[in-house]
Design a protein around this motif. Structure first.
Motif, mmCIF file in Angstrom:
data_model
loop_
_atom_site.group_PDB
_atom_site.id
_atom_site.type_symbol
_atom_site.label_atom_id
_atom_site.label_comp_id
_atom_site.label_asym_id
_atom_site.label_seq_id
_atom_site.Cartn_x
_atom_site.Cartn_y
_atom_site.Cartn_z
ATOM 1 N N ASP A 200 19.632 -13.058 -27.373
ATOM 2 C CA ASP A 200 18.906 -13.659 -26.254
ATOM 3 C C ASP A 200 17.477 -14.012 -26.652
ATOM 4 O O ASP A 200 16.938 -15.045 -26.225
ATOM 5 C CB ASP A 200 18.905 -12.710 -25.058
ATOM 6 C CG ASP A 200 20.275 -12.599 -24.398
ATOM 7 O OD1 ASP A 200 21.142 -13.454 -24.691
ATOM 8 O OD2 ASP A 200 20.471 -11.661 -23.600
ATOM 9 N N ALA A 201 16.857 -13.163 -27.459
ATOM 10 C CA ALA A 201 15.499 -13.460 -27.922
ATOM 11 C C ALA A 201 15.494 -14.701 -28.807
ATOM 12 O O ALA A 201 14.578 -15.537 -28.727
ATOM 13 C CB ALA A 201 14.939 -12.260 -28.684
ATOM 14 N N ARG A 202 16.513 -14.852 -29.632
ATOM 15 C CA ARG A 202 16.595 -16.018 -30.519
ATOM 16 C C ARG A 202 16.812 -17.301 -29.720
ATOM 17 O O ARG A 202 16.311 -18.369 -30.091
ATOM 18 C CB ARG A 202 17.717 -15.812 -31.526
ATOM 19 C CG ARG A 202 17.945 -16.977 -32.470
ATOM 20 C CD ARG A 202 18.827 -16.573 -33.633
ATOM 21 N NE ARG A 202 18.049 -15.896 -34.664
ATOM 22 C CZ ARG A 202 18.554 -15.466 -35.813
ATOM 23 N NH1 ARG A 202 19.843 -15.613 -36.066
ATOM 24 N NH2 ARG A 202 17.786 -14.876 -36.706
ATOM 25 N N LEU A 203 17.545 -17.200 -28.610
ATOM 26 C CA LEU A 203 17.843 -18.382 -27.799
ATOM 27 C C LEU A 203 16.791 -18.656 -26.730
ATOM 28 O O LEU A 203 16.869 -19.678 -26.046
ATOM 29 C CB LEU A 203 19.212 -18.217 -27.123
ATOM 30 C CG LEU A 203 20.426 -18.200 -28.052
ATOM 31 C CD1 LEU A 203 21.691 -17.890 -27.266
ATOM 32 C CD2 LEU A 203 20.558 -19.533 -28.778
ATOM 33 N N ALA B 160 25.934 -21.903 -29.200
ATOM 34 C CA ALA B 160 25.476 -20.514 -29.085
ATOM 35 C C ALA B 160 25.356 -20.088 -27.627
ATOM 36 O O ALA B 160 25.784 -18.987 -27.246
ATOM 37 C CB ALA B 160 24.139 -20.353 -29.805
ATOM 38 N N ARG B 161 24.792 -20.948 -26.796
ATOM 39 C CA ARG B 161 24.614 -20.594 -25.384
ATOM 40 C C ARG B 161 25.959 -20.496 -24.661
ATOM 41 O O ARG B 161 26.160 -19.618 -23.814
ATOM 42 C CB ARG B 161 23.704 -21.606 -24.694
ATOM 43 C CG ARG B 161 22.256 -21.538 -25.154
ATOM 44 C CD ARG B 161 21.352 -22.442 -24.338
ATOM 45 N NE ARG B 161 19.983 -22.394 -24.820
ATOM 46 C CZ ARG B 161 19.112 -21.427 -24.537
ATOM 47 N NH1 ARG B 161 19.482 -20.429 -23.734
ATOM 48 N NH2 ARG B 161 17.885 -21.455 -25.021
ATOM 49 N N GLY B 162 26.873 -21.408 -24.974
ATOM 50 C CA GLY B 162 28.178 -21.358 -24.328
ATOM 51 C C GLY B 162 28.960 -20.112 -24.703
ATOM 52 O O GLY B 162 29.604 -19.481 -23.854
ATOM 53 N N LEU B 163 28.917 -19.747 -25.971
ATOM 54 C CA LEU B 163 29.605 -18.528 -26.412
ATOM 55 C C LEU B 163 28.934 -17.279 -25.842
ATOM 56 O O LEU B 163 29.609 -16.327 -25.444
ATOM 57 C CB LEU B 163 29.638 -18.478 -27.938
ATOM 58 C CG LEU B 163 30.534 -19.532 -28.602
ATOM 59 C CD1 LEU B 163 30.232 -19.635 -30.095
ATOM 60 C CD2 LEU B 163 32.011 -19.212 -28.377
ATOM 61 N N ARG B 164 27.608 -17.300 -25.798
ATOM 62 C CA ARG B 164 26.888 -16.158 -25.205
ATOM 63 C C ARG B 164 27.261 -15.992 -23.735
ATOM 64 O O ARG B 164 27.446 -14.855 -23.250
ATOM 65 C CB ARG B 164 25.375 -16.379 -25.350
ATOM 66 C CG ARG B 164 24.494 -15.451 -24.502
ATOM 67 C CD ARG B 164 24.668 -14.004 -24.902
ATOM 68 N NE ARG B 164 23.852 -13.114 -24.083
ATOM 69 C CZ ARG B 164 24.278 -12.527 -22.968
ATOM 70 N NH1 ARG B 164 25.519 -12.753 -22.526
ATOM 71 N NH2 ARG B 164 23.489 -11.713 -22.297
ATOM 72 N N ALA B 165 27.406 -17.108 -23.013
ATOM 73 C CA ALA B 165 27.747 -17.031 -21.591
ATOM 74 C C ALA B 165 29.132 -16.443 -21.370
ATOM 75 O O ALA B 165 29.422 -15.907 -20.291
ATOM 76 C CB ALA B 165 27.662 -18.421 -20.961
ATOM 77 N N GLU C 107 26.146 -15.618 -32.383
ATOM 78 C CA GLU C 107 25.107 -15.192 -33.328
ATOM 79 C C GLU C 107 25.040 -16.125 -34.532
ATOM 80 O O GLU C 107 23.949 -16.507 -34.975
ATOM 81 C CB GLU C 107 25.390 -13.760 -33.787
ATOM 82 C CG GLU C 107 25.225 -12.719 -32.689
ATOM 83 C CD GLU C 107 25.730 -11.352 -33.097
ATOM 84 O OE1 GLU C 107 25.096 -10.348 -32.720
ATOM 85 O OE2 GLU C 107 26.774 -11.275 -33.793
ATOM 86 N N ARG C 108 26.194 -16.513 -35.057
ATOM 87 C CA ARG C 108 26.208 -17.370 -36.242
ATOM 88 C C ARG C 108 25.697 -18.771 -35.919
ATOM 89 O O ARG C 108 24.978 -19.382 -36.713
ATOM 90 C CB ARG C 108 27.616 -17.442 -36.842
ATOM 91 C CG ARG C 108 28.153 -16.108 -37.293
ATOM 92 C CD ARG C 108 29.254 -16.215 -38.328
ATOM 93 N NE ARG C 108 30.240 -17.222 -38.050
ATOM 94 C CZ ARG C 108 31.318 -17.052 -37.275
ATOM 95 N NH1 ARG C 108 31.495 -15.890 -36.656
ATOM 96 N NH2 ARG C 108 32.197 -18.010 -37.121
ATOM 97 N N ALA C 109 26.070 -19.295 -34.745
ATOM 98 C CA ALA C 109 25.598 -20.626 -34.364
ATOM 99 C C ALA C 109 24.082 -20.637 -34.200
ATOM 100 O O ALA C 109 23.393 -21.565 -34.652
ATOM 101 C CB ALA C 109 26.282 -21.078 -33.073
ATOM 102 N N ALA C 110 23.548 -19.602 -33.552
ATOM 103 C CA ALA C 110 22.095 -19.520 -33.378
ATOM 104 C C ALA C 110 21.392 -19.392 -34.726
ATOM 105 O O ALA C 110 20.341 -20.008 -34.961
ATOM 106 C CB ALA C 110 21.748 -18.338 -32.474
ATOM 107 N N ALA C 111 21.969 -18.606 -35.634
ATOM 108 C CA ALA C 111 21.354 -18.415 -36.948
ATOM 109 C C ALA C 111 21.358 -19.705 -37.762
ATOM 110 O O ALA C 111 20.419 -19.975 -38.527
ATOM 111 C CB ALA C 111 22.085 -17.312 -37.708
ATOM 112 N N LEU C 112 22.397 -20.522 -37.592
ATOM 113 C CA LEU C 112 22.486 -21.749 -38.384
ATOM 114 C C LEU C 112 21.375 -22.741 -38.056
ATOM 115 O O LEU C 112 21.010 -23.562 -38.899
ATOM 116 C CB LEU C 112 23.851 -22.420 -38.177
ATOM 117 C CG LEU C 112 25.005 -21.902 -39.029
ATOM 118 C CD1 LEU C 112 26.242 -22.764 -38.827
ATOM 119 C CD2 LEU C 112 24.632 -21.880 -40.509
ATOM 120 N N ILE C 113 20.850 -22.687 -36.846
ATOM 121 C CA ILE C 113 19.722 -23.565 -36.515
ATOM 122 C C ILE C 113 18.581 -23.323 -37.495
ATOM 123 O O ILE C 113 17.989 -24.262 -38.044
ATOM 124 C CB ILE C 113 19.259 -23.329 -35.062
ATOM 125 C CG1 ILE C 113 20.377 -23.689 -34.075
ATOM 126 C CG2 ILE C 113 17.998 -24.144 -34.765
ATOM 127 C CD1 ILE C 113 20.058 -23.341 -32.629
#
Length: 325
Positions: A321-324, A298-303, A271-277
């Protein structure tokens, strides 16, 4: 903004004891993002993890390899791990859809030996200390679990005798979608093998991580490097808002670097990695390379989030998932 193709490289250098030499090699990686340096004095070997776009990575590798050639003389090298060069192996791993061809040549350098450069999928280098077994028995065990001996899929294994009469099972797990460190440990337990410390060498993808990889998650280090670079850019822009954001980004970088292989921690990291984008974009310090690093993190951690954890945090997962998407 177009996300750039991103690559990781984990060159293995034949030096794990002289800290000044290892620091000089890592520093010579120059423009590449340094994710980790992991020396092993028994093997007398260090794994350096760097990442970046193609030109940045190649420039960093050339600098680090050149420094290794200048500082390492294989004629004086002693260590339990086999080696053929000062910069022994230089795997390059696409983080994304890029492909690479192998490179090579027949001539050996007098003092620096050879450099084995190639492209491969992500693997995990994983070592386990064994008890109540001698080197002969450990070598037989290593042979029996290799894929080439009809053992575990995607496992290469050697056994080494370390100082202090210790015996180590040293493995590369190159099909982590089929065999993870947890699978190896389960198989060794099934065979009744007495085990001690477990060690991840270099960095480990979150999807294959065990507690042995705490603080050594590839995705955590990618996000850390991106946050740190964003902090540098904010600081260079100046002004109160950018200076305050630079401080926050450096705190985020430190947290990402320490990220552990825990379900809650990995979901929070994603979540934090996606937000930092979006944070870096709003601060006007984002480029395609940093975006690619944070998205890969973000994708690797989500997986790595299991279905059971996803079920508990359904709303958070849906938002991530919506953010990615």
């Amino acid at each position: 903004m177009e996300t750039q193709a991103l690559f990781e490289s984990v060159p293995n250098f034949s030096e794990g004891r002289r800290h000044d030499v290892m620091e000089a090699i890592a520093a010579a990686a120059g423009t590449a993002y340094l994710l980790d340096t992991d020396p092993d004095p028994d093997h007398n070997r260090a794994v350096v993890s760097i990442a970046g776009r193609r030109d940045r990575l190649v420039e960093g590798l050339m600098g680090a390899i050149g420094e290794a050639v200048r500082r390492i003389d294989l004629r004086e090298h002693r260590g339990v791990h086999p080696r053929v060069g000062a910069a022994d192996v230089v795997p390059i791993i696409p983080i994304g859809g890029a492909t690479l061809a192998d490179l090579g040549g027949p001539d050996l350098h007098l003092t620096a030996g050879a450099v084995c450069v190639g492209a491969r999928r992500t693997l995990v280098a994983f070592n386990v200390t064994l008890f109540d077994i001698d080197l002969v028995g450990a070598r037989a065990l290593a042979r029996s679990i290799r894929e080439s001996s009809a053992g575990l899929r995607g496992v290469q294994a050697l056994a080494f005798e370390l100082p202090g009469s210790r015996v180590q099972l040293s493995m590369n797990l190159f099909r982590i979608d089929e065999t993870t460190p947890s699978d190896v440990i389960a198989e060794l337990e099934r065979r009744g093998v007495a085990m001690g410390a477990q060690q991840v060498v270099g960095l480990c993808p979150a999807i294959a991580a065990t507690p042995a990889a705490d603080g050594r998650l590839l995705e955590g280090r990618l996000a850390s490097a991106a946050a740190d670079a964003g902090g540098d850019r904010c600081e260079s822009r100046g002004g109160d808002e950018h200076t305050a954001l630079a401080d926050r980004l450096r705190r985020e970088a430190a947290g990402f670097a320490r990220l552990v292989a825990d379900q809650d921690a990995m979901l929070g990291g994603a979540e934090r990695a996606a937000a930092l984008i979006h944070v870096l974009d709003a601060a006007q310090v984002l480029d395609g390379e940093l975006s690619a690093m944070l998205e890969a993190a973000a994708r690797g951690l989500r997986a790595a989030v299991t279905p059971a954890t996803a079920g508990v945090y359904r709303a958070r997962i849906d938002a991530l998932d919506a953010r990615l998407a």
